[in-house]
Write a protein that holds these residues in place. Structure first.
Motif, PDB file in Angstrom:
ATOM      1  N   GLY A 165       0.816  -1.209   0.000  1.00 29.35           N
ATOM      2  CA  GLY A 165       0.000   0.000   0.000  1.00 29.35           C
ATOM      3  C   GLY A 165       0.851   1.262   0.000  1.00 29.35           C
ATOM      4  N   LYS A 166       0.191   2.367  -0.304  1.00 28.78           N
ATOM      5  CA  LYS A 166       0.863   3.654  -0.443  1.00 28.78           C
ATOM      6  C   LYS A 166       1.507   4.113   0.866  1.00 28.78           C
ATOM      7  CE  LYS A 166       0.025   8.340  -2.159  1.00 28.78           C
ATOM      8  NZ  LYS A 166      -1.005   9.276  -2.707  1.00 28.78           N
ATOM      9  N   GLU A 167       0.741   4.017   1.965  1.00 34.50           N
ATOM     10  CA  GLU A 167       1.254   4.465   3.260  1.00 34.50           C
ATOM     11  C   GLU A 167       2.466   3.649   3.693  1.00 34.50           C
ATOM     12  OE1 GLU A 167       0.430   7.107   5.014  1.00 34.50           O
ATOM     13  OE2 GLU A 167      -0.932   7.634   3.379  1.00 34.50           O
ATOM     14  N   PHE A 168       2.390   2.355   3.435  1.00 30.76           N
ATOM     15  CA  PHE A 168       3.519   1.492   3.795  1.00 30.76           C
ATOM     16  C   PHE A 168       4.741   1.839   2.955  1.00 30.76           C
ATOM     17  CE2 PHE A 168       5.853  -2.642   3.520  1.00 30.76           C
ATOM     18  CZ  PHE A 168       6.228  -2.703   4.853  1.00 30.76           C
ATOM     19  N   GLY A 169       4.513   2.229   1.711  1.00 33.94           N
ATOM     20  CA  GLY A 169       5.607   2.651   0.841  1.00 33.94           C
ATOM     21  C   GLY A 169       6.310   3.886   1.395  1.00 33.94           C
ATOM     22  N   ALA A 188      10.228   4.306   2.764  1.00 34.81           N
ATOM     23  CA  ALA A 188      11.115   5.376   2.302  1.00 34.81           C
ATOM     24  C   ALA A 188      11.699   6.152   3.483  1.00 34.81           C
ATOM     25  CB  ALA A 188      10.343   6.324   1.379  1.00 34.81           C
ATOM     26  N   GLU A 189      10.874   6.414   4.510  1.00 29.34           N
ATOM     27  CA  GLU A 189      11.344   7.125   5.695  1.00 29.34           C
ATOM     28  C   GLU A 189      12.391   6.302   6.442  1.00 29.34           C
ATOM     29  OE1 GLU A 189       7.962   8.068   8.044  1.00 29.34           O
ATOM     30  OE2 GLU A 189       7.125   9.493   6.602  1.00 29.34           O
ATOM     31  N   ASN A 190      12.126   5.000   6.560  1.00 29.93           N
ATOM     32  CA  ASN A 190      13.083   4.125   7.236  1.00 29.93           C
ATOM     33  C   ASN A 190      14.417   4.087   6.492  1.00 29.93           C
ATOM     34  OD1 ASN A 190      11.197   3.507   9.183  1.00 29.93           O
ATOM     35  ND2 ASN A 190      10.599   1.548   8.264  1.00 29.93           N
ATOM     36  N   MET A 191      14.352   4.029   5.174  1.00 27.32           N
ATOM     37  CA  MET A 191      15.577   4.010   4.376  1.00 27.32           C
ATOM     38  C   MET A 191      16.364   5.301   4.548  1.00 27.32           C
ATOM     39  SD  MET A 191      17.563   2.363   2.420  1.00 27.32           S
ATOM     40  CE  MET A 191      16.558   0.966   1.906  1.00 27.32           C
ATOM     41  N   GLU A 192      15.662   6.424   4.611  1.00 24.59           N
ATOM     42  CA  GLU A 192      16.325   7.712   4.807  1.00 24.59           C
ATOM     43  C   GLU A 192      17.020   7.767   6.167  1.00 24.59           C
ATOM     44  OE1 GLU A 192      15.177  12.481   4.803  1.00 24.59           O
ATOM     45  OE2 GLU A 192      13.805  11.008   3.917  1.00 24.59           O
ATOM     46  N   MET A 193      16.376   7.235   7.195  1.00 23.55           N
ATOM     47  CA  MET A 193      16.965   7.198   8.532  1.00 23.55           C
ATOM     48  C   MET A 193      18.207   6.323   8.557  1.00 23.55           C
ATOM     49  SD  MET A 193      13.593   6.938  10.985  1.00 23.55           S
ATOM     50  CE  MET A 193      14.603   6.623  12.425  1.00 23.55           C
ATOM     51  N   ILE A 194      18.142   5.186   7.858  1.00 24.68           N
ATOM     52  CA  ILE A 194      19.294   4.277   7.808  1.00 24.68           C
ATOM     53  C   ILE A 194      20.484   4.956   7.139  1.00 24.68           C
ATOM     54  CG2 ILE A 194      20.168   2.160   6.744  1.00 24.68           C
ATOM     55  CD1 ILE A 194      17.361   0.957   7.176  1.00 24.68           C
TER      56      ILE A 194
END
Length: 199
Positions: A70-74, A78-84
């Protein structure tokens, strides 16, 4: 893909010694090392070789990368990847510093490792006994990361994750039975995609 080369890499990594190099005066002396390699892909490394030794050297965890869509999960991914990416490279040096500062605890950690490996092994099978040693290293390191204040995750969550990983590894250790391994993969897919399957 060179399957023989892949098998050779696995053996070299697990043996803690690289391939010997010839010199004018003879074979160059290799340095020893101990490490854990994380490899991801659509196929398991164990699928590229029929050698039984490979099964005893690879903690094979299979399954879908994500269990949601789903869109929200996407956006969340993306936010998690940015934090990593923003925090990448800090945990390793901090963890090594913690290990060096606690040299007086090394012996006890080794004892804990051996005891934990025994608990992981529930069947007297050579492959599982060898995999249990590797799994014990990951389990001990997870606890040490929490003790060092690097991993801010409740102990219950860590134990749950370790247990889940080991159950999958135990199931995949029976991967020498290709039919059973395939059926296990189908069951995993059906479990995750219940809303997409018409029975």
């Amino acid at each position: 893909k060179d399957t023989d080369e892949l098998s050779s890499v696995v053996y070299s990594l697990c043996n803690g010694q690289g391939r010997g190099r010839g010199t004018i005066t003879g074979t160059a002396r290799d340095k020893n090392f101990k490490t854990i390699i994380i490899s991801t892909g659509e196929d398991s490394i164990t699928d590229f070789s029929q050698a039984g030794g490979i099964m005893a050297r690879v903690l094979q965890v299979s399954g879908p990368m994500f269990t949601k869509s789903g869109k929200e999960f996407g956006f969340q991914i993306a936010e998690n990847m940015e934090m990593i990416l923003d925090n990448y490279g800090f945990a390793g040096p901090l963890f090594v510093s913690y290990l060096m500062e606690n040299e007086d605890k090394w012996h006890q950690w080794c004892v804990d490792h051996r005891e934990r490996a025994k608990k992981f092994t529930t069947r007297n099978e050579n492959i599982l006994m060898r995999l249990a040693n590797s799994m014990s290293v990951l389990s001990i390191c997870a606890d040490l990361l929490r003790d060092a204040g690097i991993l801010d995750v409740p102990a219950e969550k860590v134990d749950e994750a370790i247990k889940s990983i080991w159950e999958k590894c135990r199931g995949n250790a029976d991967g020498s039975d290709r039919e059973k391994s395939a059926l296990y993969a189908v069951c995993q897919y059906l479990e995750v995609n219940q809303d997409r399957v018409l029975v």
